[in-house]
Structure formats: C-alpha cells, structure tokens
Design an enzyme around this catalytic site. Structure first.
Site, PDB file in Angstrom:
ATOM      1  N   LYS A  80       0.543  -1.461   0.027  1.00 30.85           N
ATOM      2  CA  LYS A  80      -0.512  -0.075  -0.290  1.00 30.85           C
ATOM      3  C   LYS A  80       1.101   1.364  -0.144  1.00 30.85           C
ATOM      4  O   LYS A  80       2.071   1.111   1.355  1.00 30.85           O
ATOM      5  CB  LYS A  80      -1.125   0.170   1.219  1.00 30.85           C
ATOM      6  CG  LYS A  80      -1.748   1.432   1.142  1.00 30.85           C
ATOM      7  CD  LYS A  80      -2.620   0.520   2.397  1.00 30.85           C
ATOM      8  CE  LYS A  80      -3.802   2.101   2.489  1.00 30.85           C
ATOM      9  NZ  LYS A  80      -4.954   2.032   3.647  1.00 30.85           N
ATOM     10  N   SER A 155      -9.376   2.288   3.166  1.00 31.79           N
ATOM     11  CA  SER A 155      -8.767   2.979   2.006  1.00 31.79           C
ATOM     12  C   SER A 155      -7.629   2.163   1.064  1.00 31.79           C
ATOM     13  O   SER A 155      -7.080   2.599   0.454  1.00 31.79           O
ATOM     14  CB  SER A 155      -7.837   3.814   3.002  1.00 31.79           C
ATOM     15  OG  SER A 155      -7.295   2.935   3.626  1.00 31.79           O
ATOM     16  N   SER A 179      -9.933  -0.376   6.863  1.00 33.05           N
ATOM     17  CA  SER A 179      -8.837  -0.611   5.739  1.00 33.05           C
ATOM     18  C   SER A 179      -8.503  -1.174   5.339  1.00 33.05           C
ATOM     19  O   SER A 179      -7.698  -1.341   3.838  1.00 33.05           O
ATOM     20  CB  SER A 179      -8.166   1.241   5.964  1.00 33.05           C
ATOM     21  OG  SER A 179      -9.347   2.484   5.773  1.00 33.05           O
TER      22      SER A 179
END
Length: 491
Positions: A80, A155, A179
């Site tokens: 990420k 997210s 997330s």
C-alpha cells in the site's frame, strides 16, 4: 493467466524452496498479469519492474548457493502506498506527495526485503487513507475485480483488488477504521488488522497515530498469518510498538484449518446483528454461524452497548489526529510547492500548496479535526469522544471475560457502484460501522470471506483480545476450511 499467479503464497514459497520454480519466473508471471489487467483494475500506482526482478534474482542466487530461505522467500507482495519505500515513489494517494521518493524504507518494508519477498510495487488508496472506496485517490479510483463498475473498498482498495485480480499473492495494508478488513470483505479476500503496536508504524505516513495499524492482506488465512509473522514484532524506532513477540499466528491458522473449534466460545455482537445490514449480508453471516457451530464452537449473544457510539467517536478522534499530523505537509520541506514566485509570503505559499495538494475528503477531515480541537470545543468534542473510546474498551474487556472472540459481519453491505456514495459522506462512513470499534479498542480483527450476496462477496469479522491475534486466525481458518475460498469472474 499463468498457473503461477493462481497459487497461494505458501505454495509459491514451497516450490521456490524446492527448486521446482524460480522466484524470477514467479515474479515475471505476476508482472505479466499486472500488464494484462491493471489498465482495467488500477490496483497499482507504481510497478517496480526492475526492482522486483532484481530482488527475485537475488532469492534465486541464495537458493542456488544453498543458503536457507525464509518461509515467504520468492513470494511477490504488493505494498500500500502509505509505507515509505527507498527510491520508490510514495504518494499516499495524494498530489501533495506526487513524485516523492523516500530516502529510507519503513520498518515493515525492511522486514519484507530481509525475508526475501519480492516487492512488485505500490498500490492505490484513498488519499492519506481517508475513505472507504478508493475513490478519493488523487490518481483515480481502483475497480473491484468482481464487478469493474463497483468499488473495491477503502482505503486500501488497491491492495485488495490486486489480490482478487491475481496480480499479487500477498499485499500490505493499513487499518485505521477498517481499511484492511472492509476491502477484504468486498473483494472476497482476507484482511487482518493486528493488535495496535504489534506491527511497526515507523515509515507509515500517519493519518491517526493512535489508530493506524499496518497489517497483512492475502487470499487465504494461512498466507495472511505467514505475512503477519514476517512483518510483525517489536520495533524500537516506533514508540508505540509493543515489546512482545508475535503470537504464533501460523500455528493457529494451521490448527483452525483442521476444522475443529471444540471448546471455543464465540460471541455474536447483539448491536451488530441487524443494524443497517443488507439481507444478503445477514443471510451469509447466519450460514457462517451455523458452520462454526457444526465445528464445535459455542455461540452466545454478547451485548456491547457502547459500540453504537463508535462511529461518531471515531470521526472526532481520527480527524483531530489527522489535523495535527497533516500540518507537516506545508510545501516547505518536501513534496508539492505552489506559488513560490519570490513575491508571496511563506504563509501564502503554504496555503496555496495545501489548497492545491489536498483533495476534498482530506480537507473535510482536517477541518473537522481542527474544529474539534479548537479552544472552547476540545472538551465537548475530542474529550467526550475519548471518554466514549474508554467505554468501548470496557465493553470489549467485559465481552472477553465471557467469550474467546467476537464475530460480526465485516461490513453492512457488499461492494456498491462507483460514484454512488461520494456525494454523501455519512453513507460512505457507514462502510466502517462494524470495524471501527476494534480500532478504538486496539485489539486484532480479521475479515474472512463467508459467502456471496447477489454474486458479490460477503466477509465475516473475527475480533479477539489484545495480543491474542492467534485466536482470530484459528477461527477464521476454521471457517475457511468449511466454506472454501471465493473466485471472482475472469478478467
């Protein structure tokens, strides 16, 4: 699609260690897969082709020299874009850091490299991890491989979508309010939030410092546990890191895979048994509870009365911490710099930079947090939210005196269409309704696929006491052994 991209991380590592395939072949297969499908999925913001192949060749050279390899050596991983990666762009999904190449690696990235994993690149995310759909990325939305017109969660939607699209067997995410778990639920993958402090935040670009928790994403529970073991553990560079060993999550996952939950007490959170959840989500959850019961688990209902206040408490605490953390992005030290023509004051340059660099959701949360912390309002808003956080922690403590773990749906609904909630922030925030309490408490939680609703994945969440991460892996692996994994339509 290459057969290598369909293998689990554990299977890939075994083949590489035995010399039945090479890390280079595995890496190239995943790079080819990314090239074939990511123009439609947009899981990646940056693909580090040469860096990945170099890392893979280094693993192959170590194996050829007879050196011992770690349990995930040669396995590709997607990271990420919230973790600093030396020499590789780290944008946090924001224009304000466009093109920034950190001079150092986050601790977790260092551990991944040391373990011999192969970093494929950086995955898309909601800007500064603020969002539930990956539509707030400054670089465009990621799409769900199950239906390209739907969101992949947020997210960390890029990491989850990369897994579901078979672009990577493993990925790293971060979980501030759900997330990791929420994207896992809506993409039919596994996402685990470790105990807060169990994984290092050094090199993680901060959103909410008391909540942010890096964690593993995978397609199977065992793979998530193997990644958790590699990335976790104490880090003296992180002041919030717990000086304790990682619980034996791999052994717990293997034990759970036997399908025996005899003696395990699981609590269904009464407050989450029907609140706002779609009928298909509730149906899949009930079927999963039946499966857990058949494996020997004792199921009881547990009331956690203050969980109902978690959402508003979170949206005071997290934005307050964000307003402080994001003050460092001022156009002075690094990143975007707007309006520096020699005639404007420093204050004007900072204002213009932040106006141009931050997206609407980030600005909304900075303003919410700044207001909650302002003189005359601190006690009424931020202070009260922290008191609610304490009550939620007490709910968890009381619950775990009665049961080994808690279960609930991961998210109230399946993946919704792109664009359908961006105009209504509250409806977007509801995606994390069931995941936020765990972050406020600090304990571990995992989402494991538990069925389909109208052809879209549904996730079941397992929540455990702090430092009892192994419990959630055992329960999740047991459910996986009963239900199997879920494969999206071919891209």
């Amino acid at each position: 699609m290459s057969d290598l991209t369909r293998l689990t991380a554990a299977e890939i590592a075994g083949l590489v260690a035995a010399g039945e395939t090479s890390a280079t072949e595995v890496t190239q297969a995943h790079l080819d897969r990314i090239a074939a499908v990511d123009d439609r999925v947009h899981a990646f913001l940056h693909v580090d082709t040469e860096g990945a192949l170099d890392a893979a060749r280094a693993v192959d050279a170590r194996r050829a020299a007879g050196e011992p390899l770690g349990p995930l050596a040669g396995v590709p991983v997607a990271v990420k874009d919230v973790l600093a990666t030396k020499g590789v762009p780290t944008t946090v999904g924001s224009k304000i850091l466009e093109g920034w190449r950190p001079p150092y690696d986050a601790t977790i990235v260092q551990r991944l490299r040391a373990a011999g994993t192969v970093m494929l690149g950086k995955t898309n995310m909601d800007e500064f991890a603020m969002g539930s759909s990956t539509e707030y990325s400054a670089y465009g939305p990621t799409r769900n491989p199950w239906d390209l017109e739907r969101i992949p969660g947020g997210s960390g939607g890029g990491s989850a979508a990369a897994l579901a699209a078979y672009e990577a067997p493993l990925a790293i995410g971060s979980d501030t309010g759900g997330s990791i778990r929420q994207p896992g639920a809506v993409t039919g993958t596994v996402g685990a939030k470790p105990t807060y402090g169990g994984t290092s935040r050094y090199g993680l670009v901060a959103f909410s410092s008391s909540l942010d928790t890096p964690g593993p994403c995978a397609r199977t529970v065992l793979d998530a546990a193997l990644l958790h073991e590699v990335m976790g553990g104490h880090d003296p560079r992180d002041s919030t890191s717990i000086p304790a060993p990682v619980p034996d999550v791999v052994a717990a996952a293997r034990l759970g895979a036997t399908g025996d939950l005899t003696g395990v007490r699981l609590g269904i959170v009464t407050e989450f048994s029907g609140e706002g959840a779609e009928p298909g989500v509730l149906a899949a959850f009930r079927e999963s509870v039946d499966a857990l019961t058949k494996m020997g688990a004792e199921i009881v209902e547990i009331s956690c009365p203050h969980f109902s206040y978690a959402l508003p408490a979170y949206y005071l605490i997290a934005p307050s911490e964000a307003s402080s953390n994001l003050a460092r992005f001022d156009g002075v030290r690094f990143g975007l710099r707007v309006g520096d023509d020699g005639e404007r004051s420093l204050e004007e340059v900072m204002s213009l930079t932040r106006e141009a660099g931050f997206g609407p959701e980030v600005k909304r949360r900075i303003m919410l947090g700044t207001y909650a912390l302002s003189s005359g309002y601190y006690d009424a808003y931020y202070g009260q939210a922290q008191k609610v956080r304490t009550l939620i922690t007490r709910d968890f403590t009381s619950a775990f005196e009665q049961v080994d773990a808690l279960i609930s749906p991961t998210t109230p609904f399946t993946a919704f269409p792109l664009g359908s909630r961006t105009a209504d922030p509250y409806q977007m925030y509801l995606a994390d309704l069931f995941t936020i309490p765990t972050n406020l408490y600090g304990g571990p939680g995992i989402s494991v696929p538990c069925g389909l609703s109208d052809g879209l994945p549904v996730g079941l969440q397992v929540m455990a006491p702090t430092l009892a991460d192994d419990r959630m892996y055992r329960v999740a692996a047991a459910l996986e052994s009963a239900l199997g994994t879920f494969t999206p339509p071919a891209l």
